[in-house]
Design a protein around this motif. Structure first.
Motif, PDB file in Angstrom:
ATOM      1  N   ILE A  57      15.975  76.527 131.902  1.00 11.93           N
ATOM      2  CA  ILE A  57      15.225  77.683 131.412  1.00 11.93           C
ATOM      3  C   ILE A  57      16.069  78.487 130.421  1.00 11.93           C
ATOM      4  O   ILE A  57      17.217  78.846 130.710  1.00 11.93           O
ATOM      5  CB  ILE A  57      14.765  78.577 132.569  1.00 11.93           C
ATOM      6  N   ILE A  58      15.497  78.770 129.251  1.00 10.82           N
ATOM      7  CA  ILE A  58      16.192  79.593 128.262  1.00 10.82           C
ATOM      8  C   ILE A  58      15.514  80.945 128.078  1.00 10.82           C
ATOM      9  O   ILE A  58      16.136  81.894 127.601  1.00 10.82           O
ATOM     10  CB  ILE A  58      16.305  78.869 126.906  1.00 10.82           C
ATOM     11  N   GLN A  59      14.240  81.040 128.466  1.00  5.95           N
ATOM     12  CA  GLN A  59      13.538  82.320 128.406  1.00  5.95           C
ATOM     13  C   GLN A  59      12.273  82.241 129.249  1.00  5.95           C
ATOM     14  O   GLN A  59      11.591  81.215 129.275  1.00  5.95           O
ATOM     15  CB  GLN A  59      13.171  82.700 126.965  1.00  5.95           C
ATOM     16  N   ALA A  60      11.978  83.324 129.965  1.00  4.93           N
ATOM     17  CA  ALA A  60      10.741  83.429 130.751  1.00  4.93           C
ATOM     18  C   ALA A  60       9.853  84.491 130.120  1.00  4.93           C
ATOM     19  O   ALA A  60      10.316  85.596 129.814  1.00  4.93           O
ATOM     20  CB  ALA A  60      11.066  83.790 132.197  1.00  4.93           C
ATOM     21  N   PHE A  61       8.582  84.139 129.911  1.00  8.52           N
ATOM     22  CA  PHE A  61       7.621  85.075 129.332  1.00  8.52           C
ATOM     23  C   PHE A  61       6.696  85.586 130.430  1.00  8.52           C
ATOM     24  O   PHE A  61       6.060  84.796 131.141  1.00  8.52           O
ATOM     25  CB  PHE A  61       6.820  84.398 128.225  1.00  8.52           C
ATOM     26  N   ALA A  62       6.641  86.899 130.595  1.00 11.26           N
ATOM     27  CA  ALA A  62       5.869  87.512 131.674  1.00 11.26           C
ATOM     28  C   ALA A  62       4.376  87.278 131.478  1.00 11.26           C
ATOM     29  O   ALA A  62       3.888  87.148 130.351  1.00 11.26           O
ATOM     30  CB  ALA A  62       6.161  89.010 131.737  1.00 11.26           C
ATOM     31  N   SER A  63       3.644  87.271 132.591  1.00 13.29           N
ATOM     32  CA  SER A  63       2.213  86.968 132.540  1.00 13.29           C
ATOM     33  C   SER A  63       1.418  87.886 131.607  1.00 13.29           C
ATOM     34  O   SER A  63       0.514  87.406 130.909  1.00 13.29           O
ATOM     35  CB  SER A  63       1.614  86.973 133.950  1.00 13.29           C
ATOM     36  N   PRO A  64       1.696  89.210 131.529  1.00 12.95           N
ATOM     37  CA  PRO A  64       0.903  90.036 130.600  1.00 12.95           C
ATOM     38  C   PRO A  64       1.026  89.610 129.147  1.00 12.95           C
ATOM     39  O   PRO A  64       0.133  89.883 128.335  1.00 12.95           O
ATOM     40  CB  PRO A  64       1.480  91.443 130.810  1.00 12.95           C
ATOM     41  N   ASP A  65       2.116  88.912 128.807  1.00 13.35           N
ATOM     42  CA  ASP A  65       2.336  88.488 127.424  1.00 13.35           C
ATOM     43  C   ASP A  65       1.649  87.172 127.081  1.00 13.35           C
ATOM     44  O   ASP A  65       1.436  86.876 125.892  1.00 13.35           O
ATOM     45  CB  ASP A  65       3.842  88.353 127.153  1.00 13.35           C
ATOM     46  N   VAL A  66       1.316  86.380 128.097  1.00 15.37           N
ATOM     47  CA  VAL A  66       0.819  85.032 127.800  1.00 15.37           C
ATOM     48  C   VAL A  66      -0.565  84.724 128.361  1.00 15.37           C
ATOM     49  O   VAL A  66      -1.209  83.768 127.926  1.00 15.37           O
ATOM     50  CB  VAL A  66       1.808  83.957 128.302  1.00 15.37           C
ATOM     51  N   VAL A  67      -1.054  85.499 129.333  1.00 13.61           N
ATOM     52  CA  VAL A  67      -2.368  85.224 129.921  1.00 13.61           C
ATOM     53  C   VAL A  67      -3.448  85.910 129.093  1.00 13.61           C
ATOM     54  O   VAL A  67      -3.386  87.120 128.863  1.00 13.61           O
ATOM     55  CB  VAL A  67      -2.438  85.713 131.385  1.00 13.61           C
ATOM     56  N   PRO A  68      -4.461  85.163 128.609  1.00 15.65           N
ATOM     57  CA  PRO A  68      -5.543  85.794 127.834  1.00 15.65           C
ATOM     58  C   PRO A  68      -6.312  86.809 128.675  1.00 15.65           C
ATOM     59  O   PRO A  68      -6.228  86.808 129.914  1.00 15.65           O
ATOM     60  CB  PRO A  68      -6.447  84.610 127.470  1.00 15.65           C
ATOM     61  N   GLU A  69      -7.077  87.657 127.999  1.00 14.21           N
ATOM     62  CA  GLU A  69      -7.918  88.600 128.713  1.00 14.21           C
ATOM     63  C   GLU A  69      -8.961  87.845 129.545  1.00 14.21           C
ATOM     64  O   GLU A  69      -9.231  86.672 129.306  1.00 14.21           O
ATOM     65  CB  GLU A  69      -8.619  89.534 127.727  1.00 14.21           C
ATOM     66  N   CYS A  70      -9.527  88.532 130.513  1.00 16.07           N
ATOM     67  CA  CYS A  70     -10.459  87.911 131.449  1.00 16.07           C
ATOM     68  C   CYS A  70     -11.597  87.167 130.736  1.00 16.07           C
ATOM     69  O   CYS A  70     -12.203  87.689 129.806  1.00 16.07           O
ATOM     70  CB  CYS A  70     -11.029  88.984 132.375  1.00 16.07           C
ATOM     71  N   ARG A  71     -11.864  85.953 131.192  1.00 17.75           N
ATOM     72  CA  ARG A  71     -12.926  85.084 130.681  1.00 17.75           C
ATOM     73  C   ARG A  71     -12.748  84.717 129.201  1.00 17.75           C
ATOM     74  O   ARG A  71     -13.718  84.374 128.521  1.00 17.75           O
ATOM     75  CB  ARG A  71     -14.312  85.707 130.885  1.00 17.75           C
ATOM     76  N   LYS A  72     -11.505  84.769 128.717  1.00 17.72           N
ATOM     77  CA  LYS A  72     -11.230  84.354 127.350  1.00 17.72           C
ATOM     78  C   LYS A  72     -10.161  83.272 127.355  1.00 17.72           C
ATOM     79  O   LYS A  72      -9.273  83.265 128.188  1.00 17.72           O
ATOM     80  CB  LYS A  72     -10.780  85.558 126.498  1.00 17.72           C
ATOM     81  N   ASP A  73     -10.260  82.364 126.367  1.00 19.48           N
ATOM     82  CA  ASP A  73      -9.244  81.328 126.276  1.00 19.48           C
ATOM     83  C   ASP A  73      -8.480  81.406 124.945  1.00 19.48           C
ATOM     84  O   ASP A  73      -7.838  80.464 124.527  1.00 19.48           O
ATOM     85  CB  ASP A  73      -9.856  79.939 126.457  1.00 19.48           C
ATOM     86  N   SER A  74      -8.590  82.566 124.282  1.00 17.41           N
ATOM     87  CA  SER A  74      -7.847  82.786 123.045  1.00 17.41           C
ATOM     88  C   SER A  74      -7.334  84.223 123.056  1.00 17.41           C
ATOM     89  O   SER A  74      -7.597  85.002 123.963  1.00 17.41           O
ATOM     90  CB  SER A  74      -8.732  82.523 121.826  1.00 17.41           C
ATOM     91  N   TYR A  75      -6.624  84.592 121.983  1.00 16.37           N
ATOM     92  CA  TYR A  75      -5.970  85.900 121.933  1.00 16.37           C
ATOM     93  C   TYR A  75      -6.516  86.709 120.772  1.00 16.37           C
ATOM     94  O   TYR A  75      -5.907  87.147 119.906  1.00 16.37           O
ATOM     95  CB  TYR A  75      -4.454  85.699 121.829  1.00 16.37           C
TER      96      TYR A  75
END
Length: 401
Positions: free
Chosen positions: A383-401
């Motif tokens: 592991i070189i970096q961990a990205f927290a869930s708020p930064d990578v999980v799309p908004e509810c019922r969306k699959d894009s940003y």
């Protein structure tokens, strides 16, 4: 039939117990009834290597859980069927598991088309499905159904992680290669949109048919485009074959290769030439958390090796099911579904929460690079970096940003 006085008295006492204390008898039968989990997965065909990882995780979970008294006093039992990666076969095999074995809890389906084929039938079957592999974003977005959950990260989440990691880099020209089905297509599409938002350019992309063996023509297109970074969204035997050929053509000497799926399954065959390969490590055996250390210890004792991506992801799915059953005190579909919604577990990836609004598990995503690590005979993802869930999980019922 001759009934003796002793038999008559025994029968009378038993009947009296049922009439006077039915709850006692019900609890005795319930305690004896196993918790059945169906695993329609790839046992043969293109996904067999991933299917083997899923089976190993399930078998270890069954062994360890039952040795510890089961779940709420009930033993766990897994039932397996071979889908061969075919959506129609997956629907048929899942239906057989449910109807023949009276199963209402399902996990282990591999490909996105298989999951998308099964999900519309879940309500009819009164069954619940926890996706531990499927990456296509739509299963928690436009194809959402109440009886389906995803415990692993999605393809869009992984594409977002890579984009964030590359954002500060000097590279401007990117090329993408992906498998030609739902997950690969959505990952490339998501990645392209993210690049545009960072003032970077996707100068080309290719989609490869499932089960391809020769990637020389695709590699020629990549070399001709001459990108600074090659983004790879491939898994299973296809990824192994492509990465081996990419090494033979020394692609990494000309461009940075970033893979959405940095699995031991795909990198072991590369040996030392894979050193420095970077990408998403969805599950990482080296992540420092007590639950992960416990899992790795169990896995090493059973199989003599470290767990790979889909063994860790399958374990996390089973952790969710275990805690939901304990919370519901039942395996009833509606009860387990209600228990899963909003459930937070201490997992092999740390704290993970099953979002109630779309049934996507919120979790961090790791970037890692292949390195030689002490005590291990082959390069492994560090592991070189961990990205927290708020930064990578799309908004509810969306699959894009």
């Amino acid at each position: 039939m001759v009934i003796s006085r002793r038999n008559f008295l025994s029968t009378t006492v038993a009947a009296s117990a049922v009439l006077t204390c039915p709850g006692l008898v019900k609890s005795v039968f319930a305690a004896a009834e196993s918790i059945k989990i169906g695993v329609p997965t790839g046992i043969t065909g293109n996904w067999s290597a991933l299917g083997l990882q899923i089976q190993r995780a399930c078998k270890l979970f069954e062994k360890a859980t039952n040795a510890d008294g089961g779940i709420d006093g009930r033993q766990v039992q897994f039932f397996y069927e071979d889908t061969q990666g075919d959506p129609a076969t997956c629907v048929r095999k899942t239906s057989e598991l449910i109807e023949r074995n009276k199963i209402n809890l399902v996990t282990g389906i591999i490909s996105s088309p298989e999951s998308l084929a099964v999900m519309p039938r879940l309500e009819e079957w009164n069954a619940l499905y926890v996706a531990s592999v499927t990456g296509v974003g739509s299963i928690t977005a436009k194809n959402f159904v109440p009886n389906a959950f995803r415990s692993c990260s999605s393809g869009p989440m992984r594409a977002r992680t890579i984009a964030l990691w590359l954002a500060k880099g000097p590279e401007k020209r990117f090329f993408s290669i992906a498998q030609d089905y739902a997950w690969g297509k959505t990952s490339v599409e998501t990645f392209g949109k993210l690049l545009a938002g960072m003032n970077k350019e996707q100068i080309g992309s290719v989609l490869t048919p499932l089960g391809a063996k020769d990637y020389s023509s695709y590699i020629a297109k990549i070399r001709e485009a001459n990108p600074e970074v090659l983004y790879v969204a491939m898994s299973g035997d296809d990824a192994t074959a492509f990465l081996k050929q990419a090494a033979q053509y020394r692609l990494s000497d000309r461009m940075k290769i970033i893979t959405e799926v940095l699995d031991l399954l795909n990198t072991k065959p590369l040996g030392e030439v894979g050193l420095g390969l970077t990408g998403v490590s969805q599950y990482n055996f080296g992540y420092d958390t007590p639950k992960n250390a416990e899992f790795v210890k169990l896995f090493k004792a059973e199989y003599g090796d470290i767990p790979d991506t889909w063994e860790g992801e399958s374990w996390q799915a089973l952790q969710f099911l275990r805690e939901a059953i304990l919370r519901a005190k039942s395996t009833d579909t509606a009860a387990v579904r209600a228990a899963l919604e909003g459930l937070e577990i201490d997992s092999v990836k740390g704290k993970v929460t099953m979002r109630a609004c779309d049934h996507q598990a919120e979790q961090q995503v790791f970037m890692a690079t292949l390195e030689n690590q002490s005590g291990l005979p082959y390069p492994t993802p560090k592991i070189i970096q961990a990205f927290a869930s708020p930064d990578v999980v799309p908004e509810c019922r969306k699959d894009s940003y």
